[in-house]
Design a protein around this motif. Sequence first.
Motif, PDB file in Angstrom:
ATOM      1  N   ASP A 384      35.506  24.888  28.362  1.00 30.25           N
ATOM      2  CA  ASP A 384      35.875  26.241  28.787  1.00 30.25           C
ATOM      3  C   ASP A 384      36.971  26.145  29.840  1.00 30.25           C
ATOM      4  O   ASP A 384      36.707  26.008  31.030  1.00 30.25           O
ATOM      5  CB  ASP A 384      34.655  26.972  29.348  1.00 30.25           C
ATOM      6  N   ILE A 385      38.206  26.216  29.380  1.00 31.25           N
ATOM      7  CA  ILE A 385      39.319  26.024  30.305  1.00 31.25           C
ATOM      8  C   ILE A 385      39.440  27.168  31.299  1.00 31.25           C
ATOM      9  O   ILE A 385      39.968  27.016  32.395  1.00 31.25           O
ATOM     10  CB  ILE A 385      40.641  25.837  29.529  1.00 31.25           C
ATOM     11  N   HIS A 386      38.909  28.346  30.939  1.00 28.38           N
ATOM     12  CA  HIS A 386      39.017  29.491  31.843  1.00 28.38           C
ATOM     13  C   HIS A 386      38.032  29.404  33.005  1.00 28.38           C
ATOM     14  O   HIS A 386      38.135  30.180  33.958  1.00 28.38           O
ATOM     15  CB  HIS A 386      38.818  30.794  31.064  1.00 28.38           C
ATOM     16  N   GLU A 387      37.077  28.495  32.944  1.00 24.87           N
ATOM     17  CA  GLU A 387      36.249  28.209  34.105  1.00 24.87           C
ATOM     18  C   GLU A 387      36.905  27.171  35.003  1.00 24.87           C
ATOM     19  O   GLU A 387      36.672  27.143  36.206  1.00 24.87           O
ATOM     20  CB  GLU A 387      34.861  27.716  33.658  1.00 24.87           C
ATOM     21  N   HIS A 388      37.738  26.336  34.400  1.00 20.64           N
ATOM     22  CA  HIS A 388      38.423  25.285  35.157  1.00 20.64           C
ATOM     23  C   HIS A 388      39.723  25.798  35.776  1.00 20.64           C
ATOM     24  O   HIS A 388      40.034  25.509  36.936  1.00 20.64           O
ATOM     25  CB  HIS A 388      38.704  24.105  34.229  1.00 20.64           C
ATOM     26  N   LEU A 389      40.504  26.559  35.006  1.00 22.48           N
ATOM     27  CA  LEU A 389      41.784  27.082  35.478  1.00 22.48           C
ATOM     28  C   LEU A 389      41.702  28.599  35.597  1.00 22.48           C
ATOM     29  O   LEU A 389      41.342  29.279  34.633  1.00 22.48           O
ATOM     30  CB  LEU A 389      42.911  26.692  34.511  1.00 22.48           C
ATOM     31  N   TRP A 390      42.043  29.113  36.772  1.00 23.44           N
ATOM     32  CA  TRP A 390      42.041  30.555  37.015  1.00 23.44           C
ATOM     33  C   TRP A 390      43.458  31.017  37.316  1.00 23.44           C
ATOM     34  O   TRP A 390      44.221  30.332  38.007  1.00 23.44           O
ATOM     35  CB  TRP A 390      41.165  30.891  38.221  1.00 23.44           C
ATOM     36  N   SER A 391      43.783  32.189  36.803  1.00 25.93           N
ATOM     37  CA  SER A 391      45.031  32.817  37.214  1.00 25.93           C
ATOM     38  C   SER A 391      44.878  33.344  38.637  1.00 25.93           C
ATOM     39  O   SER A 391      43.759  33.489  39.155  1.00 25.93           O
ATOM     40  CB  SER A 391      45.396  33.958  36.268  1.00 25.93           C
ATOM     41  N   LEU A 392      45.984  33.647  39.261  1.00 22.69           N
ATOM     42  CA  LEU A 392      45.933  34.176  40.633  1.00 22.69           C
ATOM     43  C   LEU A 392      45.238  35.529  40.661  1.00 22.69           C
ATOM     44  O   LEU A 392      44.533  35.855  41.635  1.00 22.69           O
ATOM     45  CB  LEU A 392      47.358  34.293  41.184  1.00 22.69           C
ATOM     46  N   ARG A 397      40.479  38.821  42.221  1.00 23.25           N
ATOM     47  CA  ARG A 397      39.328  39.681  41.912  1.00 23.25           C
ATOM     48  C   ARG A 397      38.018  39.044  42.378  1.00 23.25           C
ATOM     49  O   ARG A 397      37.131  39.730  42.895  1.00 23.25           O
ATOM     50  CB  ARG A 397      39.281  39.962  40.413  1.00 23.25           C
ATOM     51  N   TYR A 398      37.900  37.742  42.209  1.00 24.07           N
ATOM     52  CA  TYR A 398      36.674  37.076  42.656  1.00 24.07           C
ATOM     53  C   TYR A 398      36.539  37.162  44.177  1.00 24.07           C
ATOM     54  O   TYR A 398      35.444  37.448  44.694  1.00 24.07           O
ATOM     55  CB  TYR A 398      36.678  35.607  42.220  1.00 24.07           C
ATOM     56  N   GLY A 403      34.042  40.139  49.224  1.00 22.47           N
ATOM     57  CA  GLY A 403      34.349  40.856  50.460  1.00 22.47           C
ATOM     58  C   GLY A 403      35.587  40.361  51.179  1.00 22.47           C
ATOM     59  O   GLY A 403      35.808  40.709  52.343  1.00 22.47           O
ATOM     60  N   ILE A 404      36.417  39.543  50.532  1.00 23.79           N
ATOM     61  CA  ILE A 404      37.663  39.036  51.131  1.00 23.79           C
ATOM     62  C   ILE A 404      38.822  39.708  50.409  1.00 23.79           C
ATOM     63  O   ILE A 404      39.041  39.478  49.214  1.00 23.79           O
ATOM     64  CB  ILE A 404      37.753  37.500  51.003  1.00 23.79           C
ATOM     65  N   TYR A 405      39.573  40.543  51.141  1.00 23.38           N
ATOM     66  CA  TYR A 405      40.628  41.352  50.535  1.00 23.38           C
ATOM     67  C   TYR A 405      42.011  40.833  50.942  1.00 23.38           C
ATOM     68  O   TYR A 405      42.151  40.090  51.918  1.00 23.38           O
ATOM     69  CB  TYR A 405      40.474  42.822  50.934  1.00 23.38           C
ATOM     70  N   ASN A 406      43.023  41.248  50.156  1.00 27.97           N
ATOM     71  CA  ASN A 406      44.422  40.882  50.407  1.00 27.97           C
ATOM     72  C   ASN A 406      44.607  39.365  50.444  1.00 27.97           C
ATOM     73  O   ASN A 406      45.451  38.839  51.174  1.00 27.97           O
ATOM     74  CB  ASN A 406      44.921  41.499  51.719  1.00 27.97           C
TER      75      ASN A 406
END
Length: 546
Positions: A384-392, A397-398, A403-406
């Motif tokens: 599952d490459i989408h668990e290993h590599l995330w877009s910005l 969103r995560y 609770g961490i914004y900006n």
Amino acid sequence: MPQGRPWRRARRASAPESPEKKHRRGKSLCQRLTRILDTIRTKREFVVLFGVLAWLVSVFLGITIVTNVYISKPTQSHTTSVELPRVKDSLLTSVLVESDMKSRLGPVSLTSLSKSIPNASLAKLFWVQGKTNGEGHYIYERILLANGWARARSVKENGIFFHFAARYVPKINGKFAYFKPNENVVNRLPGEHSIFSKIPLVHNLRSYQDKMGCDYRRVHPESFVLSDIADCSEFFYPNRSNDYYPDGEARRWFWKPPASSFGRGIRLVTKAKLREHLGVVYETPQPSGNVSSLRSQCQSLGNRFRKQNLTSVVQAAVHPPLKIKGCKFDIRMYILIANTDPLVVFSRIGHVRRCLIEYDIASPSKKTHVCNDYSDKLDDPLFDIHEHLWSLQTFSRYMESQGIYNVVDAVELEISRLAQTVFLSVKNKIPRANGYWSLLGADVAVLEDMTMRILEVNTNPSVHYDTKTWPRFQPEENLLMMGEVLERVLGSHNLAKMLRENPTKAKTIIDKRDLSGIFPASESGWSLLFLEAWGVEYQKVDALCR
């Protein structure tokens, strides 16, 4: 009387031959003739087979020659300046569908990519040296072919603008072969490996620290070169204040080879284990006389490394790291040196690379700590490459869900300052010529307090992994990014041309910082980091060491 062999031959020839001997000689001649005929028959079959193979090879060569001459041949002269045409989406789609790009990158929307190469008065030839697919050169090739360019049939051909060189390209008199400043561009800097690899990076940042009066450990984790006597002695000297974390856990270090990728060769060690492995015996404070003994051991260790043509560096593990879903991660950043005369540098954030084992500083598993140690998994279609590599965007969103914004704005600012600092530390060592350019990849670690450290800089960033799984991760964005790399290289070339031919206009543009006419707005996130031309220096952000 004749002597030796001639006399014996003469006597044998003059002696009468018996009937039995004649019969044996005739029988021997028949057997010999039979063997000759069998050999001829075998050779005839071989000749027929060879003729068929030669015919097939000639047909293949004929098709290749016809294709190169009548299909790949540019429609205009190589040496004349031409206006680079924009292509229709259908043409670009058909080129990629008919090539191996579709099987490698999967279905992608190419509307925005067709706008990546601007109109420019340039020769429309490029050259790709050798088998360089691992460096993504074939993607550049497809982009250029789709936009009306043609691949040269020989590196010696006149009118070549883009040279895509292999990682270690042959040089002539210290320069790249067939590179001509102001006429063409090459995607390498001479000696770039000795500027950006692990050990030179440590030395350059330390020198910059001494010059600017700041602590390089704010930019890069504390590091020691074990083949250097002073570094080795300082690292192994017992009871250093930072040998342990505040909770009493022994501090972890990454023992790295000087030039590798995908986490190959990296070991997670404590100082005690490394001391035991290398045979450095001092573990408790000793009188001052024994300090020199430690130094002599480091000298022997350095001699051993040099004898085996090896060097190594130990780098402090970033702890405690910021975690996503309980796992450590790092961020890939790209630095594009689009030209070195004038000096034009861009940067952009790539993607987030997450380890897949929950973080524990005491874990012996390298995959817990080294997030690029998953190359052995990328060929697995079930991975599952989408668990290993995330877009910005996924990362943002995560973090908002936690609770961490900006967070994206904070990351972009901090990473830009890191990139600026690293670049300024090596700026005076970069060779200058209009046409040198290079795409670099930097790995950035994030701590819990949201400060960041650059772990290393790669001169051969893997914008494309030659696997079945990697293309499933944001192929559109990667294609667009590489198209805009070419766009910025072309723009930097045009800026250099303007500086030569119309310096007044160029100086006005640079003074006003209005470069929109030279570098179109980026859809993939490239931003101008540094510009030095005509005595004017532009910096997007302040460096961390200044």
